[in-house]
Design a protein around this motif. Sequence first.
Motif, PDB file in Angstrom:
ATOM      1  N   ASP A 157       0.854  -1.193   0.000  1.00 45.60           N
ATOM      2  CA  ASP A 157       0.000   0.000   0.000  1.00 45.60           C
ATOM      3  C   ASP A 157       0.887   1.239   0.000  1.00 45.60           C
ATOM      4  O   ASP A 157       2.112   1.140   0.086  1.00 45.60           O
ATOM      5  CB  ASP A 157      -0.965   0.001   1.193  1.00 45.60           C
ATOM      6  N   GLY A 158       0.246   2.391  -0.114  1.00 40.82           N
ATOM      7  CA  GLY A 158       1.004   3.639  -0.191  1.00 40.82           C
ATOM      8  C   GLY A 158       1.818   3.938   1.043  1.00 40.82           C
ATOM      9  O   GLY A 158       2.951   4.428   0.949  1.00 40.82           O
ATOM     10  N   LYS A 159       1.285   3.640   2.210  1.00 39.99           N
ATOM     11  CA  LYS A 159       2.017   3.898   3.455  1.00 39.99           C
ATOM     12  C   LYS A 159       3.304   3.081   3.505  1.00 39.99           C
ATOM     13  O   LYS A 159       4.367   3.593   3.862  1.00 39.99           O
ATOM     14  CB  LYS A 159       1.122   3.595   4.652  1.00 39.99           C
ATOM     15  N   GLU A 160       3.208   1.825   3.135  1.00 38.44           N
ATOM     16  CA  GLU A 160       4.398   0.962   3.116  1.00 38.44           C
ATOM     17  C   GLU A 160       5.389   1.447   2.051  1.00 38.44           C
ATOM     18  O   GLU A 160       6.604   1.404   2.257  1.00 38.44           O
ATOM     19  CB  GLU A 160       3.978  -0.480   2.844  1.00 38.44           C
ATOM     20  N   ALA A 161       4.882   1.919   0.921  1.00 34.86           N
ATOM     21  CA  ALA A 161       5.757   2.443  -0.136  1.00 34.86           C
ATOM     22  C   ALA A 161       6.528   3.670   0.351  1.00 34.86           C
ATOM     23  O   ALA A 161       7.732   3.793   0.108  1.00 34.86           O
ATOM     24  CB  ALA A 161       4.939   2.803  -1.376  1.00 34.86           C
ATOM     25  N   ILE A 162       5.843   4.562   1.053  1.00 36.81           N
ATOM     26  CA  ILE A 162       6.501   5.760   1.586  1.00 36.81           C
ATOM     27  C   ILE A 162       7.582   5.361   2.596  1.00 36.81           C
ATOM     28  O   ILE A 162       8.675   5.918   2.609  1.00 36.81           O
ATOM     29  CB  ILE A 162       5.469   6.729   2.178  1.00 36.81           C
ATOM     30  N   ASP A 218      15.259   3.701  -8.023  1.00 33.68           N
ATOM     31  CA  ASP A 218      15.382   4.299  -9.353  1.00 33.68           C
ATOM     32  C   ASP A 218      14.064   4.409 -10.110  1.00 33.68           C
ATOM     33  O   ASP A 218      13.956   5.190 -11.056  1.00 33.68           O
ATOM     34  CB  ASP A 218      16.346   3.474 -10.207  1.00 33.68           C
ATOM     35  N   LEU A 219      13.064   3.615  -9.731  1.00 35.88           N
ATOM     36  CA  LEU A 219      11.798   3.582 -10.462  1.00 35.88           C
ATOM     37  C   LEU A 219      10.701   3.081  -9.533  1.00 35.88           C
ATOM     38  O   LEU A 219      10.933   2.166  -8.738  1.00 35.88           O
ATOM     39  CB  LEU A 219      11.911   2.654 -11.680  1.00 35.88           C
ATOM     40  N   ILE A 220       9.508   3.676  -9.664  1.00 36.53           N
ATOM     41  CA  ILE A 220       8.344   3.227  -8.903  1.00 36.53           C
ATOM     42  C   ILE A 220       7.256   2.836  -9.891  1.00 36.53           C
ATOM     43  O   ILE A 220       6.911   3.613 -10.782  1.00 36.53           O
ATOM     44  CB  ILE A 220       7.815   4.334  -7.974  1.00 36.53           C
ATOM     45  N   VAL A 221       6.726   1.624  -9.736  1.00 38.80           N
ATOM     46  CA  VAL A 221       5.569   1.164 -10.497  1.00 38.80           C
ATOM     47  C   VAL A 221       4.466   0.999  -9.465  1.00 38.80           C
ATOM     48  O   VAL A 221       4.572   0.175  -8.559  1.00 38.80           O
ATOM     49  CB  VAL A 221       5.839  -0.168 -11.225  1.00 38.80           C
ATOM     50  N   CYS A 222       3.405   1.824  -9.585  1.00 38.90           N
ATOM     51  CA  CYS A 222       2.471   1.942  -8.471  1.00 38.90           C
ATOM     52  C   CYS A 222       1.011   1.857  -8.901  1.00 38.90           C
ATOM     53  O   CYS A 222       0.570   2.581  -9.795  1.00 38.90           O
ATOM     54  CB  CYS A 222       2.737   3.281  -7.772  1.00 38.90           C
ATOM     55  N   ASP A 223       0.271   1.011  -8.223  1.00 38.94           N
ATOM     56  CA  ASP A 223      -1.184   0.932  -8.352  1.00 38.94           C
ATOM     57  C   ASP A 223      -1.782   2.204  -7.742  1.00 38.94           C
ATOM     58  O   ASP A 223      -1.121   2.909  -6.970  1.00 38.94           O
ATOM     59  CB  ASP A 223      -1.668  -0.314  -7.598  1.00 38.94           C
ATOM     60  N   TYR A 224      -3.032   2.498  -8.073  1.00 39.42           N
ATOM     61  CA  TYR A 224      -3.675   3.656  -7.457  1.00 39.42           C
ATOM     62  C   TYR A 224      -4.543   3.242  -6.266  1.00 39.42           C
ATOM     63  O   TYR A 224      -4.353   3.718  -5.162  1.00 39.42           O
ATOM     64  CB  TYR A 224      -4.522   4.441  -8.472  1.00 39.42           C
ATOM     65  N   VAL A 255      -5.372   1.637   3.095  1.00 40.27           N
ATOM     66  CA  VAL A 255      -4.525   2.442   3.974  1.00 40.27           C
ATOM     67  C   VAL A 255      -4.113   3.742   3.300  1.00 40.27           C
ATOM     68  O   VAL A 255      -4.384   4.817   3.795  1.00 40.27           O
ATOM     69  CB  VAL A 255      -3.279   1.681   4.495  1.00 40.27           C
ATOM     70  N   SER A 256      -3.442   3.671   2.175  1.00 40.78           N
ATOM     71  CA  SER A 256      -2.928   4.848   1.480  1.00 40.78           C
ATOM     72  C   SER A 256      -2.787   4.496  -0.002  1.00 40.78           C
ATOM     73  O   SER A 256      -2.315   3.419  -0.332  1.00 40.78           O
ATOM     74  CB  SER A 256      -1.590   5.232   2.103  1.00 40.78           C
ATOM     75  N   ASN A 257      -3.185   5.407  -0.893  1.00 38.73           N
ATOM     76  CA  ASN A 257      -3.211   5.060  -2.313  1.00 38.73           C
ATOM     77  C   ASN A 257      -1.976   5.539  -3.083  1.00 38.73           C
ATOM     78  O   ASN A 257      -1.075   6.171  -2.530  1.00 38.73           O
ATOM     79  CB  ASN A 257      -4.501   5.564  -2.965  1.00 38.73           C
ATOM     80  N   GLY A 258      -1.962   5.266  -4.369  1.00 36.35           N
ATOM     81  CA  GLY A 258      -0.850   5.653  -5.222  1.00 36.35           C
ATOM     82  C   GLY A 258      -0.690   7.155  -5.354  1.00 36.35           C
ATOM     83  O   GLY A 258       0.412   7.656  -5.583  1.00 36.35           O
ATOM     84  N   GLY A 259      -1.779   7.900  -5.218  1.00 36.04           N
ATOM     85  CA  GLY A 259      -1.694   9.357  -5.239  1.00 36.04           C
ATOM     86  C   GLY A 259      -0.922   9.881  -4.047  1.00 36.04           C
ATOM     87  O   GLY A 259      -0.161  10.854  -4.165  1.00 36.04           O
ATOM     88  N   ASP A 260      -1.077   9.250  -2.901  1.00 34.86           N
ATOM     89  CA  ASP A 260      -0.320   9.646  -1.711  1.00 34.86           C
ATOM     90  C   ASP A 260       1.181   9.445  -1.925  1.00 34.86           C
ATOM     91  O   ASP A 260       1.994  10.262  -1.491  1.00 34.86           O
ATOM     92  CB  ASP A 260      -0.778   8.847  -0.484  1.00 34.86           C
ATOM     93  N   HIS A 267      -7.509  11.944 -11.453  1.00 36.72           N
ATOM     94  CA  HIS A 267      -6.980  12.129 -10.110  1.00 36.72           C
ATOM     95  C   HIS A 267      -6.136  13.402 -10.031  1.00 36.72           C
ATOM     96  O   HIS A 267      -5.095  13.512 -10.681  1.00 36.72           O
ATOM     97  CB  HIS A 267      -6.162  10.903  -9.691  1.00 36.72           C
ATOM     98  N   HIS A 268      -6.591  14.330  -9.208  1.00 34.99           N
ATOM     99  CA  HIS A 268      -5.963  15.653  -9.109  1.00 34.99           C
ATOM    100  C   HIS A 268      -4.508  15.602  -8.642  1.00 34.99           C
ATOM    101  O   HIS A 268      -3.741  16.509  -8.911  1.00 34.99           O
ATOM    102  CB  HIS A 268      -6.772  16.557  -8.183  1.00 34.99           C
ATOM    103  N   GLU A 269      -4.118  14.530  -7.967  1.00 31.40           N
ATOM    104  CA  GLU A 269      -2.748  14.419  -7.469  1.00 31.40           C
ATOM    105  C   GLU A 269      -1.726  14.468  -8.606  1.00 31.40           C
ATOM    106  O   GLU A 269      -0.568  14.804  -8.413  1.00 31.40           O
ATOM    107  CB  GLU A 269      -2.530  13.099  -6.703  1.00 31.40           C
ATOM    108  N   PHE A 270      -2.182  14.130  -9.816  1.00 28.46           N
ATOM    109  CA  PHE A 270      -1.273  14.005 -10.944  1.00 28.46           C
ATOM    110  C   PHE A 270      -1.347  15.197 -11.907  1.00 28.46           C
ATOM    111  O   PHE A 270      -0.890  15.097 -13.041  1.00 28.46           O
ATOM    112  CB  PHE A 270      -1.543  12.688 -11.680  1.00 28.46           C
ATOM    113  N   LEU A 271      -1.906  16.321 -11.449  1.00 27.86           N
ATOM    114  CA  LEU A 271      -1.927  17.509 -12.300  1.00 27.86           C
ATOM    115  C   LEU A 271      -0.505  17.916 -12.674  1.00 27.86           C
ATOM    116  O   LEU A 271      -0.232  18.280 -13.813  1.00 27.86           O
ATOM    117  CB  LEU A 271      -2.663  18.658 -11.613  1.00 27.86           C
TER     118      LEU A 271
END
Length: 108
Positions: free
Chosen positions: A33-38, A48-54, A58-63, A88-92
């Motif tokens: 999840d996003g929290k674990e990714a952070i 070097d690279l992140i491949v992330c689901d949205y 707990v926490s999404n890819g936008g986070d 998704h506004h996070e990716f503006l």
Amino acid sequence: MKILIVDDDHDIREIMMFTYDNEVDAEFLFAGDGKEAISKLESEPDIDLIVCDYNMPVSNGGDVYIYLLENKMNIPYVFCSSENIKDHHEFLDNHLVISEIKKPNIVL
């Protein structure tokens, strides 16, 4: 090269790893999840690279993406979801997004 694969589905993480493993010489890290990714981004500064689901619990890819922007981490990001990134506004500010992988939307 170090690649962080973020998805709440273990099988999807494994499929992605096997797919990329045939193409690049890389070390793979995983988060469910996003929290674990952070947390991985905080403890592994040389990703070097992140491949992330949205959509994840707990926490999404936008986070995760907002964390990259707020911390000025210049890590390429691949949006991997059945959803459209434009919804998704996070990716503006999408200057870190290098690709979008469309997952099939399968309802069982």
